[in-house]
Design an enzyme around this catalytic site. Structure first.
Site, PDB file in Angstrom:
ATOM      1  N   HIS A  64       7.077  17.420  14.169  1.00  0.00           N
ATOM      2  CA  HIS A  64       6.222  18.550  13.800  1.00  0.00           C
ATOM      3  C   HIS A  64       5.683  18.441  12.389  1.00  0.00           C
ATOM      4  CE1 HIS A  64       7.390  21.136  17.285  1.00  0.00           C
ATOM      5  NE2 HIS A  64       8.500  20.445  17.212  1.00  0.00           N
ATOM      6  N   LYS A  97       0.773  32.949   7.473  1.00  0.00           N
ATOM      7  CA  LYS A  97       1.568  31.746   7.758  1.00  0.00           C
ATOM      8  C   LYS A  97       2.553  31.555   6.614  1.00  0.00           C
ATOM      9  CE  LYS A  97      -2.361  29.602   7.930  1.00  0.00           C
ATOM     10  NZ  LYS A  97      -2.657  28.502   8.858  1.00  0.00           N
ATOM     11  N   ARG A  98       3.505  30.630   6.780  1.00  0.00           N
ATOM     12  CA  ARG A  98       4.433  30.337   5.690  1.00  0.00           C
ATOM     13  C   ARG A  98       3.612  29.907   4.487  1.00  0.00           C
ATOM     14  NH1 ARG A  98      10.160  29.982   6.541  1.00  0.00           N
ATOM     15  NH2 ARG A  98      10.130  29.335   4.360  1.00  0.00           N
ATOM     16  N   LYS A 128      -0.845  24.399   2.789  1.00  0.00           N
ATOM     17  CA  LYS A 128      -1.575  25.394   3.598  1.00  0.00           C
ATOM     18  C   LYS A 128      -2.656  26.082   2.742  1.00  0.00           C
ATOM     19  CE  LYS A 128       2.460  26.117   6.593  1.00  0.00           C
ATOM     20  NZ  LYS A 128       2.001  25.892   7.976  1.00  0.00           N
ATOM     21  N   THR A 187      -0.487  26.999  14.999  1.00  0.00           N
ATOM     22  CA  THR A 187      -0.548  27.770  16.249  1.00  0.00           C
ATOM     23  C   THR A 187      -1.132  29.156  15.970  1.00  0.00           C
ATOM     24  OG1 THR A 187       1.793  28.233  15.837  1.00  0.00           O
ATOM     25  CG2 THR A 187       1.284  26.614  17.543  1.00  0.00           C
ATOM     26  N   LYS A 205      -3.906  31.687  18.077  1.00  0.00           N
ATOM     27  CA  LYS A 205      -3.730  33.122  18.361  1.00  0.00           C
ATOM     28  C   LYS A 205      -4.945  33.913  17.870  1.00  0.00           C
ATOM     29  CE  LYS A 205       1.150  32.181  17.874  1.00  0.00           C
ATOM     30  NZ  LYS A 205       2.228  31.920  16.897  1.00  0.00           N
TER      31      LYS A 205
END
Ligand code: 26W
Length: 844
Positions: free
Chosen positions: A388, A579-580, A585, A687, A691
């Site tokens: 992952h 998100k984290r 990110k 992911t 969504k």
């Protein structure tokens, strides 16, 4: 006509979806809704009275939740038992999904929705004066995961049950899940998260299922029954793994699968001798040492903690799970374990359970007396491994010293696996010494460490990445050496999400619209949503979607006002990054653009600005200081922007605390824009992107992870892409181009932003608070924030232009929802089942 003394129109009024209610009634199915409501009402009252010792006159909401959950749990018991019987009868191959994390979220609405009981339960509770919507919130949100990996495991479990794939999820029953995030003056603080404090109505303790788990000690060569010398491990300490089972209810599924989470128990809860001597600590020492193993989830996301306790956690659940599935195999298929790989597909969810490869070899050879080669044949064809992340710091390695100390027999087995692996590489693949060093399970460079990714790879018949780009990068980078000596094992399985939770239940309004437009077929077959694209220019549909989204935005605005006391305008563009928090990110890029927008608005207050609300949510790993600083910057920027009359509320910034599955379910249906802006090549898949796009948000993103496949499916015109590609990022890194000063000098807007950030505009009480962030951008911009800044701002401006043309906006939104069918985790699971596990995806 009346029922149980209730006028029928009132019963019908209670149900939101009278039609299907009636429909179901007319189909004469045994369980007509009238009976169902009555039965449920009785059962809830019985649970309240006899299980909780409560009384309907003064029961609290929590009591009604527990009574309702226990009632539903009873309903699945028969199917659960019949599922197990059917699997045994058909001697079916089973999937075992080993994961250190399962981010299930709340289960009541899932169970009700998947059993088609939502309306009846709502009617039954309403008749008892209880509002179902009110008790949903009474359920703890079990935070047994950090982020993407854990939530994916939960989506997969639900899809496997829905597709009738016989499966067990194996993990750890952490008493404390991921910490509760609270903010004080923009600083993240972590509080223990004890989701079990009020009990958990869904789980069954299985004291009959307890396994011994050993640690430490030594390995001795002793004569076996056949007189032959055998290696026998004598652990220095043993403890017990106790099973707790939670039913996994699939949609309309007959199949109920099991989530089996292990809890650690001391073999000897109390050492009486010490106790009698008054040495209470010594008396409890073993117990504490044992039970701390399932006490708390490691909050590190993408950072290898490398702590001894983490290794003990990983071995604890890997061993308990393997002992359990071997017991079941022998029960269902006889004592001969040679057929194990035909009846068990064992999926390693990242490297966290990878020690299972060595443990299965130990159980098959040492415990069950199997020959090494036979055991290896079974092991390597039973296991498969999902990677992952490619982040070096997330690839787990354990020091040989610690492995030898904690798991001496396993270290021997790992050496033996490595010997045969290197022999194969040298003899069959003509590997050079350099290549041998790269593929060895032991990293000799950094103080002799066991590479868990290599162990998982060598011990698996298939290895998969989680998006097309990620899998390609796996082959080209981290796993290139292994792919050369063990070719053909790497396959791609692009992630997916369950539409039952992330559309049907999170967004019933949009779902009802889809069913109305396209029929109930879309509920069972997401690809059928494609048809909606034909209505992309239907202005009536636009209005109805606008109205739907507005309802959700108002609800979210209410939540924001409650939690933060900030008023946001539901008419503004809700621009969401949830998100984290991690530098790759690039929440920082979003914040820098927000500052630039703020500065531009201040410079031109009367400009034709699109009102925006920047919505952030996400936790930073407790020890990840740079990420915490980014969270603090978002808060400091919010404080300035939200209180600056110059921008007249045209821009608001909010950071919602304690992001988890339930909060995601409240934010996703209310989002207009989905921020997927990671440094290309670093987000394995994502992911959240799926969504948000499924619920009609427009994605602004880089060509990274699954964003690329989202663009392929929704169409390049229906997504806003910007920034360096993964190859360009890699090339810049290879060229050492990580100095941001050039990019800053070339971008006046960026320079102005950096100036403000570095001079304390957002931290007047501590002007150099953000020095660490500024320095990283100036001298070590490995995440290409400065390189992508201008392109990102231009992409945001493109979004403003589209927003100004609602017909264009909703057209794009419709095309996103319509074409996201492929990203259902049902599709992903069908691919795993066919290509990796070799199991059917239809009722037995
Ligand atoms: C050892 C500490 C640790 C803990 C968790 C290292 C790595 C992890 C996970 C692999 C991190 C994770 O959740 N990765 C995310 O997995 C998602 C599901 O496949 C992907 O969609 C995300 O891109 C990826 O970051």
């Amino acid at each position: 006509m009346e029922y149980l003394g209730i006028p029928m129109e009132r019963v019908l009024a209670m149900v939101t979806d009278a039609d299907s209610f009636v429909e179901r009634a007319q189909d004469g199915s045994a369980h007509s809704p009238y009976v169902e409501v009555g039965e449920l009402r009785q059962q809830i009252l019985a649970k309240l009275t006899y299980e909780l010792g409560g009384d309907p006159n003064w029961a609290r909401k929590r009591d009604w939740f527990v009574a309702a959950a226990l009632t539903v749990r009873d309903r699945v018991m028969d199917q659960w038992r019949s599922s197990k019987a059917r699997i045994a009868e058909h001697k079916a191959k089973q999937v075992y999904y080993l994961s250190a994390e399962f981010l299930t979220g709340r289960l009541l609405s899932e169970a009700l929705g998947n059993l088609g009981l939502t309306d009846s339960m709502r009617a039954a509770l309403a008749d008892l004066g209880v509002d179902l919507e009110q008790i949903y919130g009474q359920e703890a949100d079990p935070a047994l995961g950090n982020g993407g990996l854990g939530r994916l495991a939960a989506c997969f479990m639900e899809s496997m049950a829905t597709l009738s794939v016989p499966a067990f999820g194996y993990g750890i029953r952490y008493e404390n899940g991921l910490f509760k995030q609270v903010f004080e003056d923009g600083r993240q603080f972590e509080l223990p998260e004890d989701w079990l404090s009020q009990g958990n109505p869904w789980e069954f303790k299985r004291p009959d299922l307890s396994y011994e788990i050993g640690f430490g000690g030594e390995v001795r060569s002793e004569p076996g029954a056949d007189g032959q010398p055998r290696l026998v491990w004598h652990p220095a300490e043993t403890l017990h793994a106790i099973a707790y089972d939670t039913p996994v209810v699939g949609w309309r599924g007959e199949q109920i699968n099991t989530l089996r989470l292990w809890s650690a128990r001391a073999a000897e809860p109390l050492r009486l001798a010490e106790f009698n001597r008054g040495d209470h600590f010594a008396a409890h020492a073993d117990r504490i040492r044992a039970e701390v193993i399932s006490r708390v989830l490691y909050p590190g996301d993408e950072t290898d903690a490398g702590r001894e306790l983490r290794l003990r956690q990983e071995y604890f659940f890997a061993s308990a799970s393997l002992q359990d599935l071997l017991r079941r195999h022998r029960l269902l298929h006889g004592k001969d374990l040679s057929t194990l790989a035909d009846k068990a597909a064992i999926q390693l969810n990242d490297t966290h359970p990878a020690i299972a490869v060595a443990e299965l070899m130990r159980l098959l050879t040492d415990v069950h007396g199997m020959e090494w080669q036979e055991a290896w044949r079974i092991t390597s064809s039973a296991f498969s491994y999902t990677n992952h992340t490619l982040l070096p710091e997330a690839l787990e390695t354990w020091s040989v010293a610690m492995m030898e100390q904690q798991l001496p027999r396993h270290m021997q087995i790992i050496y033996q696996i490595n010997a045969q692996h290197l022999e194969h590489a040298r003899r069959d693949m003509d590997a050079s010494d350099a290549l041998l060093a790269d593929v060895s399970l032991i990293d000799e460079q950094h103080g002799r460490r066991v590479r868990m990714g290599h162990l998982a790879f060598v011990g698996s018949h298939k290895i998969n990445g989680v998006s097309a780009l990620h899998t390609e990068l796996m082959r080209k980078t981290v796993f290139a050496p292994l792919d050369r000596v063990c070719p053909g094992r790497i396959v791609n399985k692009t992630n997916g999400i369950t539409f039952r939770r992330w559309l049907h239940r999170a967004n019933p309004g949009l779902t009802r619209l889809l069913v109305e437009m396209l029929g109930e077929v879309v509920l069972g077959n997401p690809e059928a949503m494609q048809e909606l694209a034909a209505h992309a220019d239907d202005s009536v549909l636009h209005e109805r979607l606008f109205a739907q989204r507005r309802v959700r935005k108002q609800a979210l605005a209410g939540l924001i006002a409650d939690q933060l006391g900030v008023a946001v305008d539901p008419a503004a563009m809700f621009d969401v990054q949830i998100k984290r928090v991690h530098e790759y990110k690039r929440q920082l890029l979003n914040i820098l653009q927000t500052i630039a927008l703020y500065q531009a608005m201040r410079d031109n207050p009367l400009g034709n600005w699109v009102p925006r609300v920047k919505i952030f949510a996400g936790k930073a790993a407790a020890s990840y200081q740079q990420a915490k600083l980014i969270i603090r910057l978002a808060h400091d920027v919010a404080k300035v922007v939200n209180n600056d009359p110059a921008v007249r509320g045209l821009l608001k910034v909010v950071y919602l605390a304690n992001y988890n599955v339930s909060l995601a379910e409240a934010i996703v249906p209310a989002a207009d824009v989905s921020e997927q802006i990671s440094t290309a090549g670093m987000e394995a898949s994502g992911t959240g992107n799926m969504k948000l796009a499924l619920n009609g948000a427009l994605t602004i993103g880089t060509l990274d992870g699954a964003n690329i496949e989202i663009r392929e499916h929704v169409g390049a015109d229906n997504i806003v892409i910007f920034g360096l590609t993964a190859d360009e990022v890699a090339a810049r890194k290879r060229a050492g181009l990580v100095d941001g000063r050039g990019n800053i000098a070339a971008s006046p807007a960026l320079a102005q932003v950096i100036e403000a950030m570095g001079s304390g505009v957002f931290s007047p009480d501590q002007p150099d608070r953000y020095r660490p962030l500024v320095d990283a951008l100036l001298y070590h911009d490995v995440f290409m924030v400065t390189a992508d800044f201008d392109a990102y701002c231009a992409a945001q401006a493109r979004l403003d232009q589209i927003w100004a043309k609602p017909a264009a906006w909703w057209r794009m939104s419709i095309c996103n929802t319509a074409r996201m069918g492929w990203f259902s985790s049902d599709r992903t699971i069908r691919e795993y089942a066919e290509d990796i596990w070799g199991v059917p995806t239809r009722p037995l």
